[in-house]
Design a protein around this motif. Structure first.
Motif, PDB file in Angstrom:
ATOM      1  N   UNK A 190     -16.772  21.099  27.862  1.00  0.00           N
ATOM      2  CA  UNK A 190     -18.075  20.894  27.034  1.00  0.00           C
ATOM      3  C   UNK A 190     -17.688  20.388  25.916  1.00  0.00           C
TER       4      UNK A 190
ATOM      5  N   UNK B  96     -16.003  17.109  24.941  1.00  0.00           N
ATOM      6  CA  UNK B  96     -16.392  16.152  25.275  1.00  0.00           C
ATOM      7  C   UNK B  96     -17.940  15.931  24.376  1.00  0.00           C
ATOM      8  N   UNK B  97     -18.702  16.652  24.298  1.00  0.00           N
ATOM      9  CA  UNK B  97     -19.108  16.300  22.889  1.00  0.00           C
ATOM     10  C   UNK B  97     -18.959  15.751  22.034  1.00  0.00           C
TER      11      UNK B  97
ATOM     12  N   UNK C   3     -18.187  12.442  22.976  1.00  0.00           N
ATOM     13  CA  UNK C   3     -19.476  11.729  23.135  1.00  0.00           C
ATOM     14  C   UNK C   3     -20.478  11.191  21.751  1.00  0.00           C
TER      15      UNK C   3
ATOM     16  N   UNK D 206     -22.150   2.987  27.829  1.00  0.00           N
ATOM     17  CA  UNK D 206     -21.658   3.783  28.228  1.00  0.00           C
ATOM     18  C   UNK D 206     -20.741   4.599  29.506  1.00  0.00           C
TER      19      UNK D 206
ATOM     20  N   UNK E 110     -18.666   5.731  26.409  1.00  0.00           N
ATOM     21  CA  UNK E 110     -19.086   7.660  26.149  1.00  0.00           C
ATOM     22  C   UNK E 110     -18.294   8.537  26.833  1.00  0.00           C
TER      23      UNK E 110
ATOM     24  N   UNK F  88     -22.946  22.170  24.528  1.00  0.00           N
ATOM     25  CA  UNK F  88     -22.379  21.276  24.004  1.00  0.00           C
ATOM     26  C   UNK F  88     -22.633  20.302  24.779  1.00  0.00           C
ATOM     27  N   UNK F  89     -22.591  20.409  26.448  1.00  0.00           N
ATOM     28  CA  UNK F  89     -23.066  20.058  27.950  1.00  0.00           C
ATOM     29  C   UNK F  89     -24.273  18.770  27.351  1.00  0.00           C
TER      30      UNK F  89
ATOM     31  N   UNK G 158     -25.366  18.582  24.353  1.00  0.00           N
ATOM     32  CA  UNK G 158     -25.263  18.029  23.472  1.00  0.00           C
ATOM     33  C   UNK G 158     -24.502  16.527  24.204  1.00  0.00           C
ATOM     34  N   UNK G 159     -23.463  16.315  25.101  1.00  0.00           N
ATOM     35  CA  UNK G 159     -23.111  15.400  25.587  1.00  0.00           C
ATOM     36  C   UNK G 159     -23.965  14.993  26.513  1.00  0.00           C
TER      37      UNK G 159
ATOM     38  N   UNK H 227     -26.674  12.498  24.254  1.00  0.00           N
ATOM     39  CA  UNK H 227     -25.900  10.950  23.865  1.00  0.00           C
ATOM     40  C   UNK H 227     -25.817  10.567  24.923  1.00  0.00           C
ATOM     41  N   UNK H 228     -25.136  11.009  26.280  1.00  0.00           N
ATOM     42  CA  UNK H 228     -25.409   9.576  27.317  1.00  0.00           C
ATOM     43  C   UNK H 228     -26.430   9.164  27.732  1.00  0.00           C
TER      44      UNK H 228
ATOM     45  N   UNK I  41     -29.089   8.721  25.438  1.00  0.00           N
ATOM     46  CA  UNK I  41     -29.631   7.841  24.798  1.00  0.00           C
ATOM     47  C   UNK I  41     -28.840   6.568  25.182  1.00  0.00           C
ATOM     48  N   UNK I  42     -27.640   6.838  25.255  1.00  0.00           N
ATOM     49  CA  UNK I  42     -26.599   5.620  25.476  1.00  0.00           C
ATOM     50  C   UNK I  42     -27.402   4.434  27.098  1.00  0.00           C
ATOM     51  N   UNK I  43     -27.624   5.328  27.393  1.00  0.00           N
ATOM     52  CA  UNK I  43     -28.313   4.488  28.802  1.00  0.00           C
ATOM     53  C   UNK I  43     -29.514   4.177  28.609  1.00  0.00           C
TER      54      UNK I  43
ATOM     55  N   UNK J  48     -28.551   1.310  26.182  1.00  0.00           N
ATOM     56  CA  UNK J  48     -27.662  -0.262  26.586  1.00  0.00           C
ATOM     57  C   UNK J  48     -28.042  -0.411  28.469  1.00  0.00           C
TER      58      UNK J  48
ATOM     59  N   UNK K 128     -27.084   0.680  32.482  1.00  0.00           N
ATOM     60  CA  UNK K 128     -25.827   1.450  33.292  1.00  0.00           C
ATOM     61  C   UNK K 128     -24.463   0.990  32.623  1.00  0.00           C
TER      62      UNK K 128
END
Lengths: 498, 498
Positions: A162, A165-166, A169, A186, A189, B27-28, B30-31, B34-35, B37-39, B42, B44
């Motif tokens: 984790x 990964x964070x 990302x 995506x 990331x 951390x999960x 946070x990850x 971020x994902x 936000x990206x999705x 932008x 998928x």
């Protein structure tokens, strides 16, 4: 002369001479006469003839194969002399033989050695090597006994996935604009998170055994953390690849892929047990007298079939081979001897071609001039090292491991090795990253794989100098009972390990 | 839960939950953020993206590999059920998968299974398989102890080469106009003589061991005759190939090649001894405790290097690999374990691709309609069978073997097997024969390889019914002392034998 007849020796000899005349000299004369007649009638050969081009390509392939195998072996020995796992040397040999180094230093030699026509042949060998290697990785991971999992080890394992990964990302947000492949930000990331989270289980096992740490709490915890972290990272990577593929064909969405992977993971238990029963009935257990075990070609066929299936479905072939390794019964069952033979052959003969193919993809010219690239590489390297130290390392310290051991754990889990290179290759091929990011991450991987062994040796030496400080290597941490940690059965400590 | 702390259980549990929150959940999150936000920023994935073409080719290659390995294994098992050596089934599987049969029966499936792009990859695997196979043939032949050669066995061996060679040369006069390849009629004549003279040493060894004849006078004589006859045939073939190559490039003449080969043959003794000493010093004998032996990749590198060298010089790569096998120390020296592993892997995994490549070259349509082709095939088949029966068979009878044993010897030496197919492939590639003659000779080879086992079983059964007639199998011939005949060390009776 053998006394075949038992009659007088001179009679026997005369008879043999007569027989020799009739059966050897006469036919040889006939053959010679016919040849003489042909030569006098037609000359020695048709004047305009040249050997067909296929023979020339075969010679080139064999020459390239000899060079690749020889360089890989020599570099592996050199790495061992320098205190590194041989796989480091073999990877470097592949990159040295690539267009970035040998191709730039001696372009003519390089073009003669690897002409256009043999590249597909070398690629075929590399593909088989990759698939058999991933099969072995799946087998090694599945041999870890998860029932022995304690609370701390589980936490450390999850932190090992984790936290990096964070970190990956977050870094991806800044890097996506310049470096994301055609699959979009995506997938980029997810990929970067996975790439930082990977620990190479086989390289780790090898380092542990060389430093005598295999049976310590640190060693066991790190192996289990690597196994769980890698399984999670592969799951995430599969999702990213499937998403990248599905985006182009507007086919099934990510959700479907995740659901399928979950079902597969749940099925793994019952499916494995059923396969084990069926295979044991057919081929016997290896422990039994005279049991032949599964034939190697049949196993190779099954592994290739699984890999082809996942590849056709939209996942990478490596993931299918990995699943085949995870599903087939582990331990000393009917599969183990065939799997060992397949693995050792693949490691020795086919993997050098994979490293060469890797070297053909690396573009070191992307690294040299740009100061931004240097910054990117440094940041990623720092992130890769720190997230492993601050994630699983700190987590282990907080939950009761001694500071020295926790530090060791963080250093050990940095060994990304060959598994990470496979991940990078998949990312490049599936369009998740661009070639520049691929090259930067290759450099990061090599650095983090080379570091653990010397750093740990240094830590050991310092610990011996100041014995009152950190607990000696191998002692259980702060009075905690040694956890029941995994003993990977099969061959993860064998000399062919990577 | 593991009692890491030794403090109260509830405190420990609370602590673990806190650690889990900080190191895993946070951390999960946070990850995930971020994902997300990206999705949202932008979508998928980039819309126009498709997986790069390389991935598709890899999937095709793996699918083809799975089919080839599976079909080869299944056909091998079937052949064993029918009382034949497995290699017969594997060869047939290769021909079945070729364009003549599967390609005609299901053209679309065939085109999907073997698309143009993967043919070079399959060819690369086939080349390596051929080279490692020929290495093993050279090793097997060189393990025959020539010092045990008696007068009769020497005569039979020479007759086994000379009589079929004369027959082939005479037939070549009639056939050269229609079937000689671009290399011209002289090379064609030499080639046809060689092709009829070959006996497949490994197939022979396997048939002998299955019928329990390995340690009889017939068995030993036939093995020695096959070894000497094959060595001579390879020498002649090398000359023919060199002549064909030299004709085009106007380079060194045949005389030079013959001289070179002779020097090499003479050097074989001292060179082997020197190599054995050097290798033993470096890698130890296998008999010693803890000796590692030669590493497999290094051996593979040496074999490929030899093959590439002879290929570059103008001989076929197979001949270089054969010489490498003949020169390296035989028996239980430092090479044997590596050679065994290389041989068994090559037989199981790489040879099916060679058989496929062979099937891709066979053109059965050349056989069907033409009555002249049928006549040619029948004449060549009759010549092949009769010259072996009337040459070594009759020679053995005249020199004192019982009639039944001499007949057996003639039948046994007809097993041409895989070695002959390799010879045919070389002939086609070097332009010595045309494709039609190649196909006819393939049919002749398969027939003469399939026949020995059932014919010998039939002879055994008849001999048992009339025990007063021919001498029982295994008894020495007509009171002659059993000759000191070769016991091929190494693996010629191992299950992987072909």
């Amino acid at each position: 002369m053998d006394g075949t007849r038992g009659t007088g020796s001179s009679t026997g000899r005369r008879r043999l001479v007569l027989v020799a005349c009739v059966f050897v000299v006469l036919p040889a004369l006939v053959g010679g006469l016919v040849l003489w007649y042909q030569v006098s009638a037609h000359g020695t050969a048709a004047p305009g003839h040249r050997i067909v081009p296929g023979a020339d390509m075969a010679a080139r392939l064999l020459m390239a194969a000899a060079v690749v195998l020889g360089a890989s072996h020599a570099a592996g020995r050199l790495a061992v002399l320098l205190g590194q796992p041989p796989v480091i040397g073999e990877i470097c040999a592949g990159i040295l033989l690539g267009p970035s180094l040998l191709g730039r230093a001696a372009p003519q030699l390089w073009a003669r050695l690897f002409p256009e026509g043999i590249l597909p042949m070398l690629d075929g060998l590399a593909q088989l090597g990759l698939v058999f290697f991933m099969f072995k990785v799946g087998r090694d991971l599945s041999s870890v006994r998860l029932r022995a999992l304690g609370g701390r080890t589980l936490l450390v394992s999850l932190a090992s996935l984790a936290v990096p990964f964070a970190g990956g990302a977050v870094a991806a947000v800044a890097l996506a604009d310049g470096h994301a492949g055609p699959a979009g930000p995506v997938a980029f990331t997810v990929f970067l998170g996975c790439a930082l989270g990977i620990t190479a289980f086989p390289v780790l096992a090898r380092i542990l055994s060389e430093l005598g740490l295999s049976h310590t709490a640190v060693g066991r915890t790190s192996l289990l953390a690597a196994a769980i972290g890698d399984a999670g990272a592969w799951l995430l990577l599969a999702t990213a690849v499937a998403a990248a593929g599905a985006a182009g064909s507007s086919g099934p969405g990510i959700a479907l892929m995740v659901a399928g992977t979950t079902v597969a993971a749940v099925l793994l238990g019952p499916l494995r047990r059923a396969l084990r029963r069926a295979l044991s009935r057919r081929y016997g257990n290896n422990g039994e007298e005279g049991a032949a075990g599964l034939p190697v070609p049949l196993l190779a066929c099954a592994v290739c079939g699984c890999a082809a299936f996942t590849s056709a479905v939209g996942l990478h072939a490596a993931i299918g081979a990995f699943l085949a390794g995870a599903v087939l019964p582990a331990g000393s069952g009917p599969v183990s001897s065939a799997a060992d033979r397949l693995g050792s052959f693949s490691a020795g003969i086919l993997m050098p071609f994979f490293f060469l193919g890797f070297g053909l993809s690396v573009d070191l010219s992307a690294l040299s001039p740009d100061s931004r690239t240097v910054v990117t590489g440094s940041v990623l390297l720092a992130l890769a090292v720190l997230t492993k130290l601050l994630g699983p390392g700190l987590c282990a310290w907080v939950t009761g491991m001694s500071r020295g051991d926790a530090l060791k754990l963080g250093v050990l889990l940095n060994a990304r090795g060959l598994t990470e290179l496979v991940v990078l290759g998949i990312g490049l091929q599936a369009g998740l990253i661009d070639r520049q990011m691929f090259t930067v991450l290759t450099a990061v991987t090599l650095t983090t794989t080379i570091l653990p062994a010397p750093v740990l040796r240094l830590m050991d030496r310092r610990a011996k100098r100041a014995p009152s400080g950190a607990s000696p290597p191998g002692a259980p941490a702060r009075g905690a009972p040694e956890e029941q940690a995994p003993q990977p059965s099969g061959g993860p400590l064998a000399p062919e390990e990577r």
